[in-house]
Write a protein that holds these residues in place. Structure first.
Motif, PDB file in Angstrom:
ATOM      1  N   GLY A   1       0.821  -1.204   0.000  1.00 23.79           N
ATOM      2  CA  GLY A   1       0.000   0.000   0.000  1.00 23.79           C
ATOM      3  C   GLY A   1       0.853   1.250   0.000  1.00 23.79           C
ATOM      4  O   GLY A   1       2.014   1.237  -0.413  1.00 23.79           O
ATOM      5  N   LEU A   2       0.259   2.331   0.489  1.00 23.86           N
ATOM      6  CA  LEU A   2       0.914   3.636   0.505  1.00 23.86           C
ATOM      7  C   LEU A   2       1.360   3.970   1.922  1.00 23.86           C
ATOM      8  O   LEU A   2       0.584   3.825   2.876  1.00 23.86           O
ATOM      9  N   VAL A   3       2.604   4.428   2.057  1.00 18.55           N
ATOM     10  CA  VAL A   3       3.136   4.796   3.368  1.00 18.55           C
ATOM     11  C   VAL A   3       4.045   6.003   3.198  1.00 18.55           C
ATOM     12  O   VAL A   3       4.643   6.193   2.128  1.00 18.55           O
ATOM     13  N   GLN A   4       4.133   6.798   4.233  1.00 20.17           N
ATOM     14  CA  GLN A   4       5.015   7.972   4.184  1.00 20.17           C
ATOM     15  C   GLN A   4       6.462   7.559   4.416  1.00 20.17           C
ATOM     16  O   GLN A   4       6.725   6.531   5.054  1.00 20.17           O
ATOM     17  N   PRO A   5       7.400   8.339   3.927  1.00 23.11           N
ATOM     18  CA  PRO A   5       8.814   8.045   4.204  1.00 23.11           C
ATOM     19  C   PRO A   5       9.065   7.936   5.702  1.00 23.11           C
ATOM     20  O   PRO A   5       8.531   8.720   6.497  1.00 23.11           O
ATOM     21  N   GLY A   6       9.847   6.932   6.064  1.00 26.33           N
ATOM     22  CA  GLY A   6      10.104   6.665   7.475  1.00 26.33           C
ATOM     23  C   GLY A   6       9.102   5.722   8.105  1.00 26.33           C
ATOM     24  O   GLY A   6       9.297   5.277   9.243  1.00 26.33           O
ATOM     25  N   GLY A   7       8.055   5.407   7.390  1.00 29.37           N
ATOM     26  CA  GLY A   7       7.023   4.531   7.920  1.00 29.37           C
ATOM     27  C   GLY A   7       7.355   3.065   7.765  1.00 29.37           C
ATOM     28  O   GLY A   7       8.441   2.695   7.301  1.00 29.37           O
ATOM     29  N   SER A   8       6.409   2.225   8.149  1.00 29.90           N
ATOM     30  CA  SER A   8       6.606   0.776   8.127  1.00 29.90           C
ATOM     31  C   SER A   8       5.447   0.086   7.430  1.00 29.90           C
ATOM     32  O   SER A   8       4.322   0.592   7.422  1.00 29.90           O
ATOM     33  N   LEU A   9       5.752  -1.054   6.853  1.00 28.74           N
ATOM     34  CA  LEU A   9       4.744  -1.915   6.247  1.00 28.74           C
ATOM     35  C   LEU A   9       5.131  -3.367   6.479  1.00 28.74           C
ATOM     36  O   LEU A   9       6.310  -3.681   6.674  1.00 28.74           O
ATOM     37  N   LYS A  10       4.135  -4.223   6.414  1.00 31.64           N
ATOM     38  CA  LYS A  10       4.385  -5.661   6.506  1.00 31.64           C
ATOM     39  C   LYS A  10       3.796  -6.331   5.277  1.00 31.64           C
ATOM     40  O   LYS A  10       2.621  -6.143   4.946  1.00 31.64           O
ATOM     41  N   LEU A  11       4.645  -7.109   4.600  1.00 32.82           N
ATOM     42  CA  LEU A  11       4.189  -7.914   3.482  1.00 32.82           C
ATOM     43  C   LEU A  11       4.049  -9.368   3.933  1.00 32.82           C
ATOM     44  O   LEU A  11       4.898  -9.868   4.682  1.00 32.82           O
ATOM     45  N   SER A  12       2.990 -10.010   3.488  1.00 36.81           N
ATOM     46  CA  SER A  12       2.771 -11.409   3.829  1.00 36.81           C
ATOM     47  C   SER A  12       2.538 -12.214   2.565  1.00 36.81           C
ATOM     48  O   SER A  12       1.965 -11.719   1.593  1.00 36.81           O
ATOM     49  N   CYS A  13       2.978 -13.458   2.607  1.00 40.22           N
ATOM     50  CA  CYS A  13       2.783 -14.378   1.487  1.00 40.22           C
ATOM     51  C   CYS A  13       2.403 -15.729   2.075  1.00 40.22           C
ATOM     52  O   CYS A  13       3.109 -16.240   2.950  1.00 40.22           O
TER      53      CYS A  13
END
Length: 121
Positions: free
Chosen positions: A10-22
């Motif tokens: 998705g969309l996140v601001q610089p410095g942010g975090s995301l989690k990808l799952s498979c």
């Protein structure tokens, strides 16, 4: 056969975090290694991180210290996750899950459909 279903991104601001799952299903006992790859606009697809069935991990230099890959499994599914911290605009790409499986010494390469990650203010 192995089926891969990706989620997260998705969309996140610089410095942010995301989690990808498979989530890998099907012939999961044949899976040797799984990983995340990404393709930046106008660039070749590149490895981000992978993990072997024995738990050995490898990261691209760009991911070291910021991304963490992990896998676990139950009877029917192998779950591959990647936590991405301190995201940068240059991390914007389509991320794909990959599974390398071996059946009777024959290697098989499986890919997910890809998921968009956009890092922008």
């Amino acid at each position: 056969q192995v089926q891969l279903v990706e989620s997260g991104g998705g969309l996140v601001q610089p410095g942010g975090s995301l989690k990808l799952s498979c989530a890998a299903s099907g012939s999961i006992s044949s899976i040797n290694a799984m990983g995340w790859y990404r393709q930046l606009p106008g660039r070749e697809r590149e490895m981000v991180a992978y993990i072997t069935s024995g738990g050995t991990t490898n990261y691209a230099d760009s991911a070291k210290g910021r991304f963490t890959i992990a896998r676990d499994s139950d009877k029917t599914t192998v779950h591959l996750n990647m936590n991405m911290n301190n995201l940068k605009p240059e991390d914007t790409a389509v991320y794909s899950c990959r599974a390398l499986a071996v059946v009777a010494t024959t290697p098989n390469d499986y890919w997910g459909q890809g998921i968009q990650v956009t890092v922008a203010a």
